[in-house]
Design a protein around this motif. Structure first.
Motif, PDB file in Angstrom:
ATOM      1  N   SER A 303       0.836  -1.201   0.000  1.00 45.86           N
ATOM      2  CA  SER A 303       0.000   0.000   0.000  1.00 45.86           C
ATOM      3  C   SER A 303       0.870   1.250   0.000  1.00 45.86           C
ATOM      4  CB  SER A 303      -0.933   0.007   1.210  1.00 45.86           C
ATOM      5  OG  SER A 303      -1.879  -1.032   1.116  1.00 45.86           O
ATOM      6  N   TYR A 304       0.280   2.321  -0.494  1.00 47.88           N
ATOM      7  CA  TYR A 304       0.969   3.619  -0.549  1.00 47.88           C
ATOM      8  C   TYR A 304       0.090   4.666   0.126  1.00 47.88           C
ATOM      9  CZ  TYR A 304       2.753   8.064  -2.292  1.00 47.88           C
ATOM     10  OH  TYR A 304       3.228   9.345  -2.373  1.00 47.88           O
ATOM     11  N   LEU A 305       0.638   5.360   1.113  1.00 46.71           N
ATOM     12  CA  LEU A 305      -0.072   6.433   1.797  1.00 46.71           C
ATOM     13  C   LEU A 305       0.721   7.712   1.592  1.00 46.71           C
ATOM     14  CD1 LEU A 305      -1.109   3.771   3.167  1.00 46.71           C
ATOM     15  CD2 LEU A 305      -1.500   5.135   5.218  1.00 46.71           C
ATOM     16  N   GLY A 306       0.130   8.684   0.931  1.00 45.50           N
ATOM     17  CA  GLY A 306       0.818   9.911   0.586  1.00 45.50           C
ATOM     18  C   GLY A 306       1.068  10.810   1.783  1.00 45.50           C
ATOM     19  N   ALA A 307       1.711  11.927   1.502  1.00 48.98           N
ATOM     20  CA  ALA A 307       2.061  12.869   2.561  1.00 48.98           C
ATOM     21  C   ALA A 307       0.803  13.410   3.238  1.00 48.98           C
ATOM     22  CB  ALA A 307       2.872  14.025   1.977  1.00 48.98           C
ATOM     23  N   GLY A 308       0.878  13.522   4.557  1.00 48.01           N
ATOM     24  CA  GLY A 308      -0.183  14.177   5.301  1.00 48.01           C
ATOM     25  C   GLY A 308      -1.471  13.400   5.447  1.00 48.01           C
ATOM     26  N   VAL A 309      -1.493  12.100   5.139  1.00 50.72           N
ATOM     27  CA  VAL A 309      -2.737  11.336   5.323  1.00 50.72           C
ATOM     28  C   VAL A 309      -3.011  11.169   6.816  1.00 50.72           C
ATOM     29  CG1 VAL A 309      -2.463  10.091   3.143  1.00 50.72           C
ATOM     30  CG2 VAL A 309      -1.626   9.077   5.264  1.00 50.72           C
ATOM     31  N   SER A 314      -8.772   2.200  10.978  1.00 56.56           N
ATOM     32  CA  SER A 314      -9.186   1.739   9.652  1.00 56.56           C
ATOM     33  C   SER A 314      -8.372   0.521   9.235  1.00 56.56           C
ATOM     34  CB  SER A 314      -9.012   2.858   8.609  1.00 56.56           C
ATOM     35  OG  SER A 314      -9.768   3.994   8.950  1.00 56.56           O
ATOM     36  N   VAL A 315      -8.902  -0.194   8.240  1.00 58.15           N
ATOM     37  CA  VAL A 315      -8.192  -1.320   7.639  1.00 58.15           C
ATOM     38  C   VAL A 315      -8.101  -1.067   6.144  1.00 58.15           C
ATOM     39  CG1 VAL A 315      -8.108  -3.808   7.295  1.00 58.15           C
ATOM     40  CG2 VAL A 315      -9.102  -2.889   9.398  1.00 58.15           C
ATOM     41  N   LEU A 316      -6.884  -1.080   5.601  1.00 57.46           N
ATOM     42  CA  LEU A 316      -6.670  -0.819   4.181  1.00 57.46           C
ATOM     43  C   LEU A 316      -6.166  -2.091   3.516  1.00 57.46           C
ATOM     44  CD1 LEU A 316      -4.849   2.654   4.378  1.00 57.46           C
ATOM     45  CD2 LEU A 316      -7.281   2.128   4.616  1.00 57.46           C
ATOM     46  N   GLY A 317      -6.855  -2.537   2.461  1.00 57.07           N
ATOM     47  CA  GLY A 317      -6.503  -3.771   1.775  1.00 57.07           C
ATOM     48  C   GLY A 317      -5.230  -3.662   0.965  1.00 57.07           C
ATOM     49  N   ARG A 318      -4.825  -4.783   0.372  1.00 56.26           N
ATOM     50  CA  ARG A 318      -3.585  -4.842  -0.401  1.00 56.26           C
ATOM     51  C   ARG A 318      -3.583  -3.830  -1.537  1.00 56.26           C
ATOM     52  NH1 ARG A 318      -3.936 -11.112  -1.857  1.00 56.26           N
ATOM     53  NH2 ARG A 318      -5.952 -10.291  -2.480  1.00 56.26           N
ATOM     54  N   GLY A 319      -2.426  -3.201  -1.743  1.00 58.18           N
ATOM     55  CA  GLY A 319      -2.274  -2.290  -2.872  1.00 58.18           C
ATOM     56  C   GLY A 319      -3.113  -1.030  -2.772  1.00 58.18           C
ATOM     57  N   SER A 320      -3.538  -0.649  -1.575  1.00 61.59           N
ATOM     58  CA  SER A 320      -4.290   0.600  -1.432  1.00 61.59           C
ATOM     59  C   SER A 320      -3.401   1.772  -1.821  1.00 61.59           C
ATOM     60  CB  SER A 320      -4.769   0.774   0.011  1.00 61.59           C
ATOM     61  OG  SER A 320      -5.692  -0.227   0.368  1.00 61.59           O
ATOM     62  N   ASP A 321      -4.007   2.772  -2.430  1.00 60.33           N
ATOM     63  CA  ASP A 321      -3.261   3.930  -2.931  1.00 60.33           C
ATOM     64  C   ASP A 321      -3.977   5.186  -2.453  1.00 60.33           C
ATOM     65  OD1 ASP A 321      -1.890   5.868  -4.307  1.00 60.33           O
ATOM     66  OD2 ASP A 321      -1.993   4.880  -6.256  1.00 60.33           O
ATOM     67  N   LEU A 322      -3.478   5.784  -1.381  1.00 63.88           N
ATOM     68  CA  LEU A 322      -4.089   6.968  -0.798  1.00 63.88           C
ATOM     69  C   LEU A 322      -3.188   8.159  -1.076  1.00 63.88           C
ATOM     70  CD1 LEU A 322      -5.418   4.561   0.740  1.00 63.88           C
ATOM     71  CD2 LEU A 322      -5.632   6.101   2.697  1.00 63.88           C
ATOM     72  N   ARG A 323      -3.727   9.140  -1.774  1.00 61.29           N
ATOM     73  CA  ARG A 323      -2.925  10.284  -2.152  1.00 61.29           C
ATOM     74  C   ARG A 323      -2.879  11.329  -1.030  1.00 61.29           C
ATOM     75  NH1 ARG A 323      -1.464   9.556  -7.540  1.00 61.29           N
ATOM     76  NH2 ARG A 323      -1.344   7.297  -7.701  1.00 61.29           N
TER      77      ARG A 323
END
Length: 823
Positions: A303-309, A314-323
């Protein structure tokens, strides 16, 4: 028993079976297998049904886990007892039954010892719980023998707090009470039938931890119990300090705060200023951006969590992409491979099912199951762009290049190049593999500027081309740019064709003898330089004796300019004159322009320029050290070209200043209006026989040489035009009229964009409109242009007037109208 679907755990189990859900980065079923092995159970039969292949693929024959494993598959649901009956051929001696989707450390050896002591048909492991309503209650006598079963009782039926854990030690005779080929449950059918037949069953109240993990809340609580070490299971990684585990290859910036307890998986990257509060579990290859903040959350692999998230509970599944700037409130659950746009907010309890997209700045109050809030487009403004090794992976590059190559005939040739970055290098190799696999040959320019790539396409037998480079506004991102046979960016219809082939995976796969080849075109730079020099009046440039200050921005222009400038016989002070990935990644246009301005003033140079790392755009600095803004550069070049080619044609984007129109009209130059996209400007420049096409971003096209942006060609043509006009650049700048253009943007949901533009057009009927790109409304002293953004849920407003305040007020006026229409 590993056949359950885990419906209450959706969307996490939408595309993987419940036993494979990770607990502290290890599948639940692996924890169970480890428990069995520790207690001496080395022969394991796995009953599978839902997505059985994912379990078989992971565990194989069990040898990797120190056991022997075989599988019994249910074609139709057979119930808990029926599924075991289906595996009867492997169960010819006393055996233990346990669920593959629970979290437990119950002492199985003690359960077996109790069974041996009692000698009944079966022994059930029982567990005392606070709230037994969701489970089957087992009532036992003083000697441990079972009196009766109650399946999910009401409080009025609760006479015990001991529940059935689903862990049984059974003798093979139990199969006498399990009919074949129909659905049968142990608690509801088999055990009551055995009791009715007088067969003794016993219950053993076990110590230790046991959790069904049947709901999303239970899934989060189970992770907290692991981190608090309430359950004895394996946690992989080095224990940095009590209850903080860090996996191999993890990179944690020294400024990161880890409150703990926490698990950080292998190869995670956590950037500066991030904060991990209590109970955070990060899977493998998770990337956390700067200043992100997480608490009580589980983040699955890749998974990728961008700056300032901000992620809370919470639960984030595989390969989640949060900008950048995304916020997830408590109870949010994302399925695999969801994209959440920048600054979106997911409210408490929202569930987003796999492969969905949430648009930028959206506020999501309800779960997204079927629809996709916003589309995840493959192509953007400049090509296919995304985070390197997150959005744009080598796997994507191979599939995308196969889709692209499938649009050409077998045996065709394409030209490919890259910048100096490692990301571009690995992706270019993947692209060449995809092209060759589809039967297309590749001319590899290796490291080259974008203009040199375009020129090689037009001057060779190539049918098209591609370049891979770091994105100009984000050194973590790459962009794959596609060119047609004329060397210009592919049009929208070609993009859609590639997109369709990619998503359908409708690729051409050729025979072994038809696989494409890779070649290395000789002397490409020399041919490019010779053609460029031949397109201008070289003698006038040489006789002018220009003194220049040039910043190559650590880009690939450093390979082009020395040979070119030698032919111009100019005196040059070169800044950053070598290619460097680190330098190009930190390119700052304004800072570079300020540095060149100082050097021009100090050296008395005639002209300065900053060429961007890709060699397409430039900033021009006049002889007084004034760095021209993009509008000034457009007007100066239009002035020089109009004087040189009166009565010619120029191509300008529809948002160009009124001053550009005045310059062209005074010289009899016809204007061809274009869309704001670079590809359309290049397309017009190629077919409309214009002498100059100018953008508002420092990109200029001289179609007599190449119908595309080229910073080197712009510089050479500017020198030739100044030499012919015998004017100082600063004198021309002083004569330019002032330009006042203001910009606003309005957040516009995707589903409202069409309606908003239609309503705006209806309300503007009867006025002087230009409909080349968006809606441009001409006013007496200027204009306003309203244009939806092709990639973001935004609508842009540009406005020009005869004063800065008036232009700002006009842009705000139209922005307010749009806001009202959106509401």
């Amino acid at each position: 028993m590993a056949g359950g679907e885990g419906t209450r755990l959706r969307p996490l189990t939408s595309n993987q079976p419940k036993p494979m859900l990770p607990m502290a980065n290890i599948p639940m079923m692996e924890h169970v297998v480890n428990l069995l092995r520790r207690h001496g159970f080395e022969d394991i039969v796995v009953t599978v049904a839902f997505m059985a292949n994912s379990i078989r693929t992971y565990f194989g024959d069990g040898s990797e886990f120190g056991v022997r494993m075989v599988y019994a598959t249910e074609s139709t649901p057979l119930g808990t007892a029926g599924s075991v009956r289906n595996a009867r051929d492997e169960l010819d001696e006393r055996f233990l039954v346990i669920s593959g989707d629970v979290l437990t450390d119950i002492d199985l050896s003690q359960v077996v010892a109790f069974h041996d002591q009692c000698g009944g048909l079966g022994t059930l492991a029982l567990k005392a719980v606070e709230n037994p309503l969701e489970f089957g209650i087992v009532i036992t006598r003083e000697d441990g023998s079972i009196d009766r079963f109650l399946e999910k009782p009401t409080w009025g039926q609760v006479f015990s707090d001991t529940i059935n854990t689903g862990i049984y030690v059974l003798e093979p005779d139990v199969f006498d009470f399990i009919p074949e080929d129909r659905s049968v449950d142990f608690s509801g059918d088999t055990f009551p039938a055995a009791l009715a037949a007088g067969k003794p069953l016993f219950g053993y109240v076990a110590d230790g931890y046991w959790e069904d993990v049947g709901t999303l809340d239970a899934y989060g609580q189970a992770h907290q119990d692991i981190l608090d070490q309430h359950v004895a299971v394996e946690v992989k990684g080095f224990e940095l300090r009590p209850r903080v585990w860090v996996g191999k290859g993890a990179e944690v910036d020294p400024s990161v705060t880890i409150e703990g307890p926490a698990v950080i998986g292998d190869n995670c990257i956590i950037r500066s200023g991030a904060r991990l509060h209590r109970y955070c579990t990060l899977g493998r290859n998770v990337r956390i951006g700067a200043n992100a903040e997480l608490e009580r959350s589980v983040i699955h692999d890749n998974s990728y969590l961008g700056a300032g998230v901000r992620i809370d509970g919470s639960v984030l599944g595989r390969g989640s992409d949060l900008r950048e700037g995304v916020r997830c409130e408590p109870g949010v659950v994302l399925g695999d491979e969801c994209l959440i746009g920048a600054h979106a907010e997911l409210k408490t309890g929202v569930k987003v099912y796999p492969f969905k997209t949430v648009e930028t700045a959206a506020i999501v109050n309800s779960s997204i199951v079927w629809e996709s809030r916003g589309s995840r487009l493959l192509f953007g403004r400049d090509g296919v762009q995304g985070l390197a090794n997150v959005d744009i992976t080598p796997e994507l590059a191979v599939r995308l290049s196969m889709a692209w190559a499938s649009t050409f005939e077998k045996g065709a040739t394409v030209t490919i190049s890259r910048d100096t970055s490692r990301a571009a290098r690995v992706l270019k190799r993947a692209i060449m593999v995809g092209c060759n696999a589809a039967g297309v040959n590749v001319d590899d320019l290796e490291v080259a500027t974008v203009p040199v790539t375009r020129f090689q396409i037009t001057s060779s037998s190539s049918m098209a081309g591609m370049t891979v480079r770091l994105a100009p506004d984000d050194p973590q991102s790459v962009v794959l740019r596609f060119f047609d046979k004329e060397g210009i960016d592919v049009d929208e219809s070609s993009q859609r064709k590639i997109d369709r082939l990619y998503h359908r995976e409708d690729f051409r796969r050729v025979l072994a003898q038809e696989i494409g080849d890779i070649g290395f075109p000789p002397r490409a730079l020399e041919y490019y330089t010779a053609a460029l020099v031949a397109s201008v009046d070289l003698s006038s440039v040489r006789s002018s004796g220009f003194k220049l200050v040039l910043d190559y921005s650590f880009g690939t222009t450093s390979f082009v300019m020395p040979n070119l400038l030698a032919k111009l016989e100019a005196e040059v002070l070169a800044v950053n004159p070598y290619a460097s990935t680190a330098g190009a990644a930190t390119f700052d246009r304004d800072a570079s322009a300020a540095r060149v301005s100082d050097l021009v003033r100090a050296s008395g140079a005639h002209l300065g320029a900053v060429l961007d790392p890709g060699g397409e755009h430039l900033v021009i600095v006049d002889d007084r050290g004034h760095a021209l803004d993009d509008n000034e550069a457009m007007l100066v070049l239009l002035t020089l070209v109009a004087r040189r080619h009166p009565g010619g044609r120029g191509a300008l984007p529809v948002a160009a200043s009124m001053a550009a129109e005045d310059i062209c009209s005074r010289s009899g130059v016809d204007i061809v209006w274009t869309k704001l996209s670079a590809s359309h400007l290049m397309e017009v420049a190629a077919v409309e026989k214009v002498v100059l096409a100018a953008s508002q971003s420092g990109g200029f096209i001289f179609p007599g040489f190449l119908p595309a942006y080229d910073a080197a060609a712009t510089l050479v043509n500017l020198l030739s035009l100044l030499a012919t006009a015998k004017r100082k650049l600063s004198d021309l700048v002083v004569e330019l009229p002032p330009v006042h253009i203001a910009h606003e943007s309005v957040v516009t949901p995707w589903e409202q964009k069409g309606a908003v533009m239609r309503t705006l057009l209806e309300r503007s009927q009867g006025r002087d409109l230009v409909l080349v790109d968006g809606v441009k409304v001409r006013e007496d002293d200027g204009w306003a242009l309203v244009l939806p953004d092709p990639e973001e849920p935004l609508t842009h407003v540009w406005a020009e007037a005869n004063g800065a305040e008036r232009a700002t007020a006009r842009a705000r006026e139209y922005a307010v109208r749009l806001e009202q229409l959106v509401r």
